[in-house]
Write an enzyme that holds these catalytic residues in place. Sequence first.
Site: not given
Length: 399
Positions: A142, A170-172, A175
């Site tokens: 991230d 970045a992960d969110a 997703a």
Amino acid sequence: MSAGVLDGYRVLDLSVAMAGPLAAMRLGDLGADVVKVEPTTGEWQRHTAAGGATGNEVNASFLSLNRNKRSLAVNLKSEEGRELLYELVRTADVFLQNYRPGVAARLGVDYETLRKLRPDLVYVSVSGYGETGPYADWPGQDLLVQAMSGALFSTGRPGEPPVAAPYFLADAVTAYSAFEGVLAALLHRERTGEGQLVQVNMLDAVIALQMQELSVHTVGGVPQTRSTEVHAHSYIRAPYGIFPTADSHLSLAFADLSVLADVLGAPGLKGLDAERDGFVKRDEISKLVSAALREQSTEYWLERLRERGVWCGPVYGYADVQADPQVRHNGSFVTYRHPTEGTVTTPGFPYRFDKTPPEVRRPAPLTGEHTGELLTELGLQDGRLDELVARGVVVRRDG
């Protein structure tokens, strides 16, 4: 429990960490039967506790990303384990993984292999930077992606280091990009009968999130600039940011400068036009606003600014968020019982459906909690299950 919008669809979630599991959890929230296929030792995130929140058997990080799933714990490095997965693939609608490039093929779970078992499969592959290209083998973490996205130079002061988002941005967004891709691919399948490969990468997801900012740069030719005073966005006029008050902080956005001058008692703001001066005199305006706001408490300013229609708000910590009356009214958090962790409260659902509302149908599973249940659904008899457990091909937690 009511039927969810995705009731009847089966999702195989072979992802780890955050981006993949969050996408799969959202599908489960909408009613899909999400099967978390994990190693016999459990998914990596089970053993890595953010902030040290380890829990009894299941840490808070894993709980937050894996509700509404069943767990099948299987050794995919064994031929028997892969065959069990292949049987499950034949019953699945969606397959989701975020292995490093090349790993899925080595395990025999790449798209070309699985589409032969289920031609209409929606196969979602999540990566850090893309499946091919010069960075394909780099770790998609991230913070590294945030740094490469260009976003961090839109805030902060010259001479000071850029500041990353205080959550896994970045992960969110990756997703949600994967979640969106699954829904679109399923809609295409409903119309045509075709499955397909859906590829999502973290770098593109964060670049796409900056649609407006990057277009201002690429189309408008306006460079990023950093301010010496409080300012939260390089392309928004002043005052715009988080300002200190006498006792805490206050957020302020898009204020009419003449109104602000009256409320704050800041004569230096009079005569300034927000659209004309908000950019060229950004630091001067922010300095005047900062000096005035330091004179009184946040509560004092919120009352007076809101009376005049100025856009402003408090700056909350997490405890404040939970206690906020609008958050409580919205039901932004959900609480449920977990077999080992007791009462669990986590953020809930970011959407509402009046006919098929999302619900917590299952707590985050224990490792292999549903192995027996799932393999029985595939037709395996108890004797065969016991044999697989004894030889370490699967882990069975359900008796």
